[in-house]
Design an enzyme around this catalytic site. Structure first.
Site, PDB file in Angstrom:
ATOM      1  CB  CYS A 164      -6.953 -13.705  -7.782  1.00 38.72           C
ATOM      2  SG  CYS A 164      -7.980 -13.456  -6.308  1.00 38.72           S
ATOM      3  CB  CYS A 192      -6.264  -8.027  -4.996  1.00 36.23           C
ATOM      4  SG  CYS A 192      -7.859  -7.264  -5.399  1.00 36.23           S
ATOM      5  CG  ASP A 219      -4.463  -4.305   5.500  1.00 36.57           C
ATOM      6  OD1 ASP A 219      -5.370  -4.908   4.879  1.00 36.57           O
ATOM      7  OD2 ASP A 219      -3.250  -4.554   5.343  1.00 36.57           O
ATOM      8  CB  CYS A 278     -13.458 -11.457  -8.358  1.00 43.64           C
ATOM      9  SG  CYS A 278     -13.184  -9.682  -8.163  1.00 43.64           S
ATOM     10  CB  CYS A 315      -7.781 -10.954 -12.369  1.00 44.69           C
ATOM     11  SG  CYS A 315      -8.219  -9.280 -11.797  1.00 44.69           S
ATOM     12  CE1 TYR A 339      -5.614  -4.492   9.771  1.00 47.25           C
ATOM     13  CE2 TYR A 339      -4.034  -2.886  10.617  1.00 47.25           C
ATOM     14  CZ  TYR A 339      -4.307  -4.071   9.944  1.00 47.25           C
ATOM     15  OH  TYR A 339      -3.275  -4.848   9.485  1.00 47.25           O
ATOM     16  CD  GLU A 387      -0.710  -5.384  12.096  1.00 43.42           C
ATOM     17  OE1 GLU A 387      -1.202  -4.353  11.575  1.00 43.42           O
ATOM     18  OE2 GLU A 387      -0.521  -6.433  11.461  1.00 43.42           O
ATOM     19  CB  THR A 433       4.391   3.266   7.662  1.00 45.99           C
ATOM     20  OG1 THR A 433       4.100   4.389   8.487  1.00 45.99           O
ATOM     21  CG2 THR A 433       5.839   3.371   7.211  1.00 45.99           C
ATOM     22  CG  LEU A 464       8.208   4.568  10.993  1.00 45.20           C
ATOM     23  CD1 LEU A 464       8.653   3.952   9.674  1.00 45.20           C
ATOM     24  CD2 LEU A 464       8.312   3.525  12.113  1.00 45.20           C
TER      25      LEU A 464
END
Length: 363
Positions: free
Chosen positions: A208, A198, A147, A214, A205, A129, A46, A52, A89
């Site tokens: 999904c 998505c 995220d 939606c 769609c 997060y 994480e 990234t 990185l």
């Protein structure tokens, strides 16, 4: 936020998890189905994934696990070694915070990561997060790990048209209401849904699990969400860099200050950055020592978060190393030291005889 029935929320969560059980991605840090995730591996991934892509992180993640298979091993490492393994990185404060957090966990927490988002936020480099993602995935705490993928999915599901970042509070609240007992799988399912289905452009769609619910799709505005804030124009800075080589091809590098941009990383000697390139005469005064400096044709360009940088590169070769505080690094070792991408570009341009990296941009 308008009320939504608990039954409806449970149905949405169940459908997403059913989709995830079939379509879940195989990722180096993701535990196999039915196995408990390793908090160290989740935390490491994480932190690396902040700003990234998954594609960029994979090899770095594997390298870190080979060098430091657990948090105690990472805590015992030298910071320069951690920075060297991280080099390329980007966003190097993450690496310094990673090392600092490893020391806290290893030395003050008995080598065990705390199980709640609230307690995880006490670790260096762990924000809202990241704390939510770790606690949800590693401990199944009911946290909404928001995220960019998750924000996009939730913004479209509920047709949230408030521009980012103002929409973040509402998106987090709506997502929190959906989190089921399988909080870790739900967090990863949202990430996978945003990555595979998505997507920012041309979302798939029909594939999904939430397509019938939606609101953005029903209104035909899915590609317009989430609404992004206008991009800020990044200022342009310019300067000179000095690549000194000895007779063996080793390059002189110096260490940046321990605070600020690219802190503690290596670089060739640099002049100050300003609005314009220095004249040849001024650049020679900025050089670390007197020498037969020759300017290479072309320039090096690099984008930072808040500004763009263009650099002219001056090169000098020495039969005898000048007296100067620095570190001479053999050319075949340049990829194993703590040299950030922008500085690697500068050095490679200085030692490459294949022509200019970029031509000067015309006004």
């Amino acid at each position: 936020m308008p009320p939504t029935s608990r039954t409806k929320q449970s149905d949405l969560s169940a459908r997403l998890l059913a989709w995830y059980d079939i379509h879940r991605r195989v990722l180096p840090w993701r535990a196999p189905k039915g196995k408990r995730a390793d908090p160290y591996r989740i935390w490491l991934s994480e932190i690396m994934l902040q700003q990234t892509t998954v594609q960029a992180v994979g090899n770095y993640y594997r390298k870190f696990l080979t060098l430091w298979p657990d948090v105690k091993a990472l805590a015992a490492a030298k910071q320069d070694d951690v920075l060297a393994a991280w080099a390329g990185l980007g966003y190097y404060a993450r690496a310094r915070n990673l090392h600092a957090a490893a020391k806290v966990v290893a030395n003050e927490m008995g080598g065990k990561f705390p199980p709640t988002a609230e307690s995880l936020r006490a670790l260096p480099g762990v924000g809202g997060y990241t704390a939510g993602a770790i606690s949800a995935i590693a401990y199944d705490e009911k946290q909404a790990a928001m995220d960019a993928n998750a924000e996009r999915v939730i913004a479209r599901l509920y047709a949230v048209e408030t521009p980012m970042p103002k929409a973040k509070t509402e998106l987090h609240a709506r997502c929190s209401a959906l989190v089921p007992d399988r909080a870790g799988d739900f967090a990863q399912a949202l990430m996978d849904l945003g990555s595979a289905i998505c997507t920012p452009k041309r979302p798939a769609c029909p594939n999904c699990p939430w397509t019938a619910d939606c609101k953005a799709r029903l209104r035909g505005i899915q590609e317009q969400l989430p609404v992004k804030a206008p991009k800020m124009v990044r200022p342009l800075k310019r300067g000179a860099a000095f690549v000194a080589r000895d007779r063996s091809g080793a390059v002189l590098l110096v260490k940046r200050p321990d605070r600020g941009l690219l802190a503690s990383m290596l670089e060739p000697p640099l002049g100050p950055w300003g609005e314009d390139f220095p004249s040849n005469a001024k650049a020679l005064k900025q050089a670390p020592f007197a020498a037969a400096w020759k300017k290479r044709p072309g320039i090096v360009r690099h984008g930072f978060t808040h500004f763009e940088l263009e650099t002219e590169v001056y090169v000098a070769d020495f039969s005898k190393r000048p007296k100067f505080a620095g570190r001479w690094v053999a050319s075949d070792k340049l990829r194993t030291v703590e040299l950030p991408t922008v500085m690697r570009k500068i050095v490679e341009h200085g030692i490459d005889d294949g022509g200019p990296l970029f031509s000067l941009r015309k006004p």
